[in-house]
Structure formats: C-alpha cells, structure tokens
Enzyme design. Structure first.
Site, PDB file in Angstrom:
ATOM      1  CB  CYS A 188      -0.925   0.008   1.220  1.00  0.00           C
ATOM      2  SG  CYS A 188      -0.052   0.178   2.799  1.00  0.00           S
ATOM      3  CB  CYS A 218       3.562  -0.535   2.980  1.00  0.00           C
ATOM      4  SG  CYS A 218       2.058  -1.209   3.688  1.00  0.00           S
ATOM      5  CG  ASP A 252       1.829   8.439 -40.176  1.00  0.00           C
ATOM      6  OD1 ASP A 252       1.958   9.356 -40.990  1.00  0.00           O
ATOM      7  OD2 ASP A 252       2.387   7.338 -40.284  1.00  0.00           O
TER       8      ASP A 252
END
Length: 747
Positions: free
Chosen positions: A18, A21, A420
C-alpha cells in the site's frame, strides 16, 4: 569532478502492498548515505533502489527495509530476486500467522462481548488494577486486543521511528489509548476490525496483483536447446543470443527470436492482443511468451530472457505504476494536510468539551478516538494507485502498453486523435489495386510485360507489380537491354520489342498522346456503356489518381498496352476504428506527408473529420500544436520512429506495432504492441473509464469520511462503525471499483 557511478538493486518486499507501506520503506532507506533513488512498486511488492556503492551496499539497504518493519524475501543470498518471489502466493493472506492470530482474537472478542452483555452472571471480577476490577469479559477483551493488535502496534512503532503520521501510528495510538483508560470493548473491537480490514485490503491487493502475476507467468522457466546435436532442457536464463531453441506444438516460445526451421500458427495474443494466430515460417520474428499452436519450430534467439519483449513489458508496467498521475499528486498533497488537521480536531474533541463545558471526559475521549479512526486516509490514498494498477495491467494483457499513470490519465482526457497515414491508417505496404488492359489485350499480358521490366528494379512499386504477377500465376520473361530511367521508369526488350513501364511523362517524351488511346474496362467501372465512347487513357489515369493511387503505364513508343494502379492499402478495420472514436466524441484528423490528392482519397475512405497533407516531420509537429490550440488535448498515433517529433509534441504519443521494436517501446507514451488500430477505441474507453473511477473513488472516500465525522459529535458514529464503514468498507469499496477496469475488453 568525476561522475558518480551508481548501481541498482531490486528487493522483493511482498508485504509492502500500500502507499503507506511504500512511504515507510522509502523514508527508512533514504536515511542511508549514497542513496540516489528509491522506487517502491506496490503492484509487485518490490522496491528498486539506486545507490553509490562507494557509500553503501545491498546489505545496508536490506537492513533499512527491515527497520521500516518489512521482511525482504530472498535477501543477499539471492541477488536476482524475480517477480515471482515478490508476489505473495494466492490464498496465503488467509492462512498467514497474523490471520490465524486474528481469527483467535475474533473468538475472544465475541466471547467478551457475549459475557459482558448477554451472560452477565458469568462476568465476575477475577483481579483488580489500581482498585479497578478486571472481570472475565475484560480478560477476554484484553486477550483479543493482545492477539489482534500485534501487527498494527509493531507497524505503528516503525512509523513513529520514521516520523510517519500514517494509519498504523494512528490506529496503534487509538488502541493503546482506549486500553489505558479502560475502554476494553472499544480497544478490542478496533484491533480486531482493523486487522480484518487489513487482511481484506491484502486480499484485494493480491487480486490486483493477479494481472501482473499473469504477465510474469507468460515467460517459460525452461527452454529446450540443441547443443552438439543433443537436446537438453535448460533454465531460460541460460539461453544466449544466437542459441537455437526447439518449440513443439502447444509449447510457449521461451525467447524472442527468428524462426530458422519449421512452420506453425503462433498465438500472439499474450503479447500483441491479436486474437487470430499468425502463421510463422523461416525468417519470421517470434516473441517470448507466445504459443506455437500446431507446428514445430526451431528459433534462433535474438535476445536473452531478460531483454525479451515480455520482460520489457513487465518492467515498464511496474515502472508505470510508480509514476504518479496529476490526481494522485493532488491526493498526496491533500492527505499531507488533511491527516494532521483531523488528528488535531480529534485531540480537541477529547479535550475541549470536558474542559470548557464540563462534559463527561470518557464520553468525549471515545468520540475523539472515533474521529482519530476516521482521520486515517487509507481509502482516500489508495483510491488512485489501485485504479492505475488495475487499468495498466489490464491494458498490457490486451496488447496495449501504457507507460505511466499520467499517460493513462491524459489519454482519457484527449479531445482529438491525430493519425499518421502510412503504416497507421494504411498497412504501409504497396499493392496492385488495378490492372487495366488497353486495346483489347488481356490482363495477364499487361502483368507479363510489367513484371518482366519491373523485376530488375528495387523500387517498392516494382515489388508490388512483381508480387501481383506471381499471385496471378504469370511467369515474366527475362528482358534484354534493360535500362532504368531515373525518376521516370524502366525500359527493356521482350520478344524483340522494346517496352517501357513508368509515368505518363515517360511516354509523353516519346511523343505518345494519351487522349486518343482508349482503355478497355478491365473489370472497372470506367467501361463504356453501349453507344458511349470508352474512357481515354488520360481519363483513366485521372480516375485512378483521384483515388489516391500511383499509376504505372506499360507500353511501347507507339501505343499503351495497359495501366497498373498501385496503392498503399487501407488497414482493415480503419474505417470502423475512426467511426468508433468519433462516436466516443473525439475529433479524428489525418496527418500525412503524401500529396493532397492521395490524402483526400484515404481521408474519404476512412471517414476522418479532416486531413492535412504534404507535411514534413517538422510540419507535423506544427500541425499537432495547431490542433492542440484549436481543439484541446491531442493524442498522436504513428509508427514510433518516423513520427517521433510529432509523437513527442502531442499530449499523448502512441506507437503502432511496437512489439519487438525497442525504439518504439522506449520513446512512445503508449505502445500498441500489435498492428491493430482497433485497439485505439479500447484504449480511450479504458483510460476514460479509469479517470471516472479515480474521481468516484476520491470523492466517495472523502464524502463518507466527512459524513461520519459529522456524526461523531452527535453520538451517531462509534468506533466500530468508523472502522467498518470509514476504513474497511471504503478501502474495499475503492479497490472493488478499481478492479472493474480489468473487465474492460477490446471488441
């Protein structure tokens, strides 16, 4: 001054799952001297650290990770920790030591509540502390707290050491505070419910990691090689460039390489997302992780396992997760202010009413405690990264590589898509579209002469004519007196007659007037109806050129034998892709260096909103900038190399057909690994939906916490409700909402 030489180490830290952490690990590691960069990757449970080896080493870095409270899998004895080690096995969440202790704590919590409220006759005093009686229910609740609170108190301790005001520190303080003042029910309830919330979040993260785990699992661990005439099975890491690997039907190809023997249909869906197997024969390129569907192949490795396309995709997906979006940066800035402010309000809630109003101190302590629980910004902080991880890994599985959350976010906000032409809207390969004989001749006669003359040329148009003749079963003779006429065409003698193949100017030089020659229909709509004059050769040329085709005249100095039309083919599905982008509300513009006439023909065929022709590379950049000024954010789609300046100038640069192309993968913001233009609507849909999910997660998590906070002073919200709804409920809610992105699939 000499330049500092840095090294990089990747550590497997599966419990780092997380942002909180990751923050603790980053903060702890940065305290070492010589650290230049710390990149935690919660999606894979790894942390990448760059450092000066003259000042620190791997062992010291591992020790700092441990001091942040997280175990390093493998450690120094395994320098090459792989992705598999970083990803916790599915199901381990529920059978870990912490989980088993939590289930025991839940039993003691249930027993304590039952004895305290239902079986009150059993709730007798068994001890006393400072004249305060400790009952059977209290003992059960204290045991529950002790069993469940271990991980959060340990993490809170490390948070305090690293000066991180995070959820572990706040929850740990709340549990200790409640226990200290005798609120055993609140302390036990908070410890158990928060522990369950953490387990559920771990499970949700494990599910989010599944997509990355599936990517990792695409690469075989072993390869079959032939050395000195003997077959042997070796670890895939032992295969070097130039080695030959053997792939049997149904096996995954272990490395990127070139087929040197055998043929097979190869399922490239794991890499390019292409649903139809591609036929491979000697000389063709294959990718690691793809599957030989039916035939046997011998493949010469062109890259090692660590440098394969799938390895680069996995690495870039992890890198992408580490790059924060604008919304994620906003969340981090907001949380840095929000958390201290709400903690201060919680403390004031505990202190002010009893001191200023003489209110019940215990009652307001509980309410302050509840507000402290609500202040934890876990759901708010994870709302963006979990959505980004889900979307990026889902896209990678479908052949779309998004190189960062910022690019995902930008793609969802684009207003115009610039395409393109050559290699994007068209295949980039010339093919004969029309063979129109003149003067009653057969099509085969025109192809025979044209292919004989053009067979000596290396021009792409010549190659297209020769290929068409071969497909039609026409065997061209070898010309005599061959001559290439620079810029105009070619000349050669066949069966004693001199023929020419080239432009109208080539024949005009020889005094041949085209207006008087009449073309037979050749299957074209130019045929004359009964009683009408047939179209002249000049009119035929005008018609073909109006369709964006290059014309090659075949004939002698006295007459035209036939006209061949050659064109770059519109990519199958291009028209549908353009239509779907327009249905999504995007403006679609074609940018090309081709002539106005050719561009107009292709633009009409695919249905773009506008086109700009005769553009040199620098003019394409100016066109992108003009579109940005006129319409808003621009996504430019090109081949990733020739269009590099325009791709860089756009808000989002998207490279076509990037699988196996290092330059395209490295330079583009987003890479379509296959040549499937149809992935563009999917990409926009995924990105647009991801932005919506991120907004939903951010504002719902803030809104719920705000409503809960309003209910605390009124006594409507207690500790249990704060944990169940504000922490556990919202964390699961935002994670579940984010995981919906993995269900979006290309049509």
């Amino acid at each position: 001054m000499s330049e500092v030489q840095t090294e990089s180490v990747t550590l497997a830290v599966p419990e780092m799952d997380c942002p909180t952490c990751a923050g603790k690990v980053t903060s702890s590691v940065r305290k070492l001297p010589g650290i230049t960069e710390v990149s935690p990757r919660t999606a894979s449970g790894r942390v990448v650290v760059s450092y000066d080896p003259a000042e620190t080493d791997r062992g010291a870095i591992e020790e700092r990770v441990r001091k942040a409270g997280y175990a390093v899998v493998g450690g120094s004895e395994a320098p090459d920790d792989g992705e598999a080690a970083a990803l916790a096995p599915a199901g381990a969440v529920w059978t870990s030591r912490e989980a088993l202790l939590l289930w025991a704590a839940a039993v003691f919590l249930a027993a304590g509540l039952a004895i305290g409220f239902l079986l009150t006759a059993l709730d007798v005093a068994v001890a006393a502390v400072l004249d305060y009686p400790i009952t059977v229910a209290d003992v059960a609740l204290l045991v529950a707290t002790g069993l469940a609170a271990g991980p959060v108190l340990r993490n809170g301790y490390y948070s305090a050491r690293n000066l991180n005001l995070d959820i572990d520190l706040l929850m740990g303080a709340a549990i200790l505070g409640a226990t200290a003042v005798g609120l055993f029910e609140e302390a036990a309830t908070l410890a158990v419910l928060f522990g369950i919330a953490e387990l559920l979040e771990d499970y949700a993260m494990d599910r989010a990691r599944n997509s990355l785990r599936e990517l990792v699992d695409l690469s075989p661990d072993q390869a079959t090689m032939r050395r000195d005439g003997v077959e042997e099975t070796v670890p895939v890491d032992a295969v070097g460039v130039g080695d030959v690997v053997l792939v049997r039907p149904g096996e995954r190809i272990p490395v990127d390489g070139e087929v040197i023997e055998g043929s097979s249909a190869v399922d490239e869906a794991p890499i390019t997302g292409e649903s139809v197997p591609v036929e491979k024969a000697p000389g063709d390129e294959v990718f690691a992780g793809t599957i030989a569907a039916e035939g046997y192949l011998e493949v010469r490795a062109t890259a090692t396992a660590g440098e394969s396309t799938i390895a680069r995709v996995i690495e870039l997906v992890e890198d992408a997760e580490a790059k924060k979006t604008r919304r994620e940066q906003f969340v981090d800035r907001f949380a840095a202010v929000y958390t201290p402010v709400v903690v201060a309000l919680a403390v004031l809630t505990m202190v002010l009413p009893p001191v200023a109003l003489g209110a019940d101190p215990l009652l307001w302590f509980v309410r302050g405690l509840t507000l402290l629980v609500i202040s934890c910004p876990c759901a708010f902080v994870i709302s963006t990264p979990v959505s980004v991880v889900s979307a990026i890994t889902s896209a990678a599985k479908n052949g779309v590589l998004i190189k960062g959350g910022s690019h995902l976010e930008a793609m969802g906000d684009v207003d115009v898509v610039a395409l393109d032409k050559t290699g994007t809207l068209t295949t980039g390969e010339l093919a004969v579209t029309d063979v129109v004989p003149v003067g009653g001749r057969e099509e085969a006669a025109v192809l025979r002469i044209g292919a004989a003359l053009e067979g000596r040329s290396e021009h792409p148009i010549a190659g297209a004519i020769v290929e068409r003749a071969r497909a039609a079963g026409v065997e061209p003779p070898e010309p005599a007196d061959f001559e290439a006429l620079a810029g105009r065409g070619v000349r050669g003698t066949l069966d004693g007659t001199t023929y020419f193949a080239g432009s109208a100017a080539l024949f005009a030089e020889r005094g041949l007037a085209l207006d008087g020659d009449h073309a037979t229909n050749g299957g074209r709509a130019l045929s004359a109806a009964e009683g009408e004059t047939e179209a002249s050769t000049a009119e035929l040329l005008e018609s073909l050129q109006a369709e964006g085709k290059t014309t090659v005249l075949v004939g002698t100095a006295e007459e035209i034998v036939g006209v061949i039309g050659v064109a770059d083919q519109v990519r199958p599905g291009a028209e549908r892709t353009v239509a779907r982008l327009q249905e999504a509300g995007l403006r679609v513009v074609m940018l090309t260096g081709d002539t106005e006439r050719t561009a107009a023909a292709i633009a009409e065929a695919v249905g773009v909103d506008a086109f700009r022709a005769d553009l040199l590379p620098e003019a394409k950049v100016a066109a992108v900038e003009a579109l940005s000024a006129e319409d808003g954010e621009v996504a430019m789609v090109g081949d990733g190399i020739n269009d590099a300046p325009a791709l860089a100038a756009a808000d989002v640069g998207i490279a076509m057909g990037a699988a196996g192309t290092d330059t395209a993968i490295e330079t583009a913001d987003i890479a379509l690994l296959g040549d499937d233009l149809g992935k563009l609507p999917y990409l926009y849909s995924l990105s647009h939906k991801a932005n919506a999910v991120i907004r939903e997660n951010i504002w719902s998590s803030l809104g719920v916490k705000f409503l809960l906070a309003l209910g605390v002073p009124l006594g409507y919200v207690g500790v249990a409700l704060a944990v169940l709804v504000g922490d556990m409920g919202m964390s699961l809610g935002v994670t579940g909402n984010a995981l919906r992105l993995s269900r979006i699939r290309p049509d």
